[in-house]
Design an enzyme around this catalytic site. Structure first.
Site, PDB file in Angstrom:
ATOM      1  N   ASN A  58      50.657  -9.089  37.505  1.00 16.16           N
ATOM      2  CA  ASN A  58      51.152  -8.314  36.009  1.00 16.16           C
ATOM      3  C   ASN A  58      51.049  -9.021  34.759  1.00 16.16           C
ATOM      4  OD1 ASN A  58      53.397  -9.196  37.239  1.00 16.16           O
ATOM      5  ND2 ASN A  58      54.579  -7.678  36.487  1.00 16.16           N
ATOM      6  N   GLU A  60      52.461  -8.063  30.923  1.00 15.95           N
ATOM      7  CA  GLU A  60      53.462  -7.254  30.159  1.00 15.95           C
ATOM      8  C   GLU A  60      52.929  -7.598  28.745  1.00 15.95           C
ATOM      9  OE1 GLU A  60      57.338  -7.327  31.545  1.00 15.95           O
ATOM     10  OE2 GLU A  60      56.818  -6.362  33.188  1.00 15.95           O
ATOM     11  N   CYS A  69      49.141  -3.872  35.490  1.00 16.25           N
ATOM     12  CA  CYS A  69      49.703  -4.187  36.601  1.00 16.25           C
ATOM     13  C   CYS A  69      48.767  -5.153  37.490  1.00 16.25           C
ATOM     14  CB  CYS A  69      49.634  -2.846  37.793  1.00 16.25           C
ATOM     15  SG  CYS A  69      50.656  -1.663  37.331  1.00 16.25           S
ATOM     16  N   GLU A  71      47.625  -5.212  40.541  1.00 13.45           N
ATOM     17  CA  GLU A  71      46.623  -4.521  41.344  1.00 13.45           C
ATOM     18  C   GLU A  71      45.241  -4.484  40.434  1.00 13.45           C
ATOM     19  OE1 GLU A  71      49.632  -3.658  41.051  1.00 13.45           O
ATOM     20  OE2 GLU A  71      50.273  -2.575  42.889  1.00 13.45           O
ATOM     21  N   CYS A 113      51.593   1.598  41.612  1.00 12.51           N
ATOM     22  CA  CYS A 113      51.833   2.801  40.959  1.00 12.51           C
ATOM     23  C   CYS A 113      50.743   3.868  41.134  1.00 12.51           C
ATOM     24  CB  CYS A 113      52.115   2.244  39.708  1.00 12.51           C
ATOM     25  SG  CYS A 113      50.715   1.873  38.711  1.00 12.51           S
ATOM     26  N   CYS A 116      47.228   2.668  39.516  1.00 11.69           N
ATOM     27  CA  CYS A 116      46.494   1.577  40.247  1.00 11.69           C
ATOM     28  C   CYS A 116      46.023   2.350  41.725  1.00 11.69           C
ATOM     29  CB  CYS A 116      47.614   0.390  40.756  1.00 11.69           C
ATOM     30  SG  CYS A 116      47.633  -0.496  39.544  1.00 11.69           S
TER      31      CYS A 116
HETATM   32  N1  THU Z   1      53.530  -3.282  38.534  1.00 13.12           N
HETATM   33  C1  THU Z   1      52.519  -3.892  39.001  1.00 13.12           C
HETATM   34  O1  THU Z   1      52.234  -4.846  38.824  1.00 13.12           O
HETATM   35  N2  THU Z   1      51.968  -2.953  39.881  1.00 13.12           N
HETATM   36  C2  THU Z   1      52.308  -1.959  40.196  1.00 13.12           C
HETATM   37  O2  THU Z   1      51.986  -1.093  41.207  1.00 13.12           O
HETATM   38  C3  THU Z   1      53.605  -1.145  39.812  1.00 13.12           C
HETATM   39  C4  THU Z   1      54.311  -2.069  38.516  1.00 13.12           C
HETATM   40  C5  THU Z   1      54.180  -4.126  37.286  1.00 13.12           C
HETATM   41  C6  THU Z   1      54.075  -3.345  35.937  1.00 13.12           C
HETATM   42  C7  THU Z   1      55.289  -3.910  35.192  1.00 13.12           C
HETATM   43  O3  THU Z   1      54.838  -5.333  34.527  1.00 13.12           O
HETATM   44  C8  THU Z   1      56.283  -4.584  36.323  1.00 13.12           C
HETATM   45  O4  THU Z   1      55.806  -4.284  37.448  1.00 13.12           O
HETATM   46  C9  THU Z   1      57.482  -3.656  36.446  1.00 13.12           C
HETATM   47  O5  THU Z   1      57.171  -2.129  36.280  1.00 13.12           O
END
Ligand code: THU
Length: 157
Positions: A58, A60, A69, A71, A113, A116
């Site tokens: 991930n 940000e 994310c 995935e 999520c 994804c």
């Molecule tokens: N995140 C993912 O990388 N994958 C997911 O399926 C859910 C959330 C990340 C997004 C963000 O950087 C952190 O987790 C917190 O939500």
């Protein structure tokens, strides 16, 4: 109407050799995470039909919705670099700062999520075969035979 599917819960060492490797790659990929806002480091590793593995984490941004994310980072990388190879499976792992410091904390399973899930379902539809989803911690793995299990009635234009 009833919607149901079967998934498997197991210890990670009960996975096949290649799936164990995929989970290790997903866990390793958390090191590439840039998560200064959530401190939640997610890694994903994608297994391709030729046996190769592509991983991502991930990423940000101070403008939160810009973030991606793990995935989708891994999936889009795989699709960009290997557009002709079928995606067989994706493994997902995560680590919080707290877990990294206190190894006795029980980590939550990092289920993908909704965004994804939608992306994985479209990849399945595009390639015409299911993508196995392996959500893993050190203690357990939840194995879903297809991303579509996780997103019933997915949007399709
Ligand atoms: N995140 C993912 O990388 N994958 C997911 O399926 C859910 C959330 C990340 C997004 C963000 O950087 C952190 O987790 C917190 O939500």
């Amino acid at each position: 109407m009833t919607y149901s599917f079967t998934y498997t819960v197991m210890a990670p060492d009960q996975l096949s050799e290649v799936e164990q490797l995929l989970c290790r790659k997903a866990a390793e990929a958390t090191r590439g995470s840039y998560a200064p806002y959530s401190n939640y480091h997610v890694g994903a590793a994608v297994l391709l039909a030729d046996g190769s593995i592509v991983a991502g984490a991930n990423q940000e941004n101070a403008s939160y919705p810009c973030g991606t994310c793990a995935e989708r980072t891994a999936l889009h990388y795989a699709q960009s670099a290997h557009p002709t190879l079928t995606i067989e499976a994706i493994a997902i792992a995560a680590e919080t700062e707290a877990e990294a410091q206190a190894s006795d904390a029980a980590p939550a399973l990092p289920y993908p999520c909704g965004m994804c899930r939608q992306t994985l379902v479209e990849a399945e539809r595009h390639q015409g075969t299911p993508i196995k989803v392996i959500v893993t911690t050190q203690e357990q793995a939840h194995v879903f035979p297809s991303a579509s299990c996780l997103l019933p009635f997915a949007f399709d234009a």
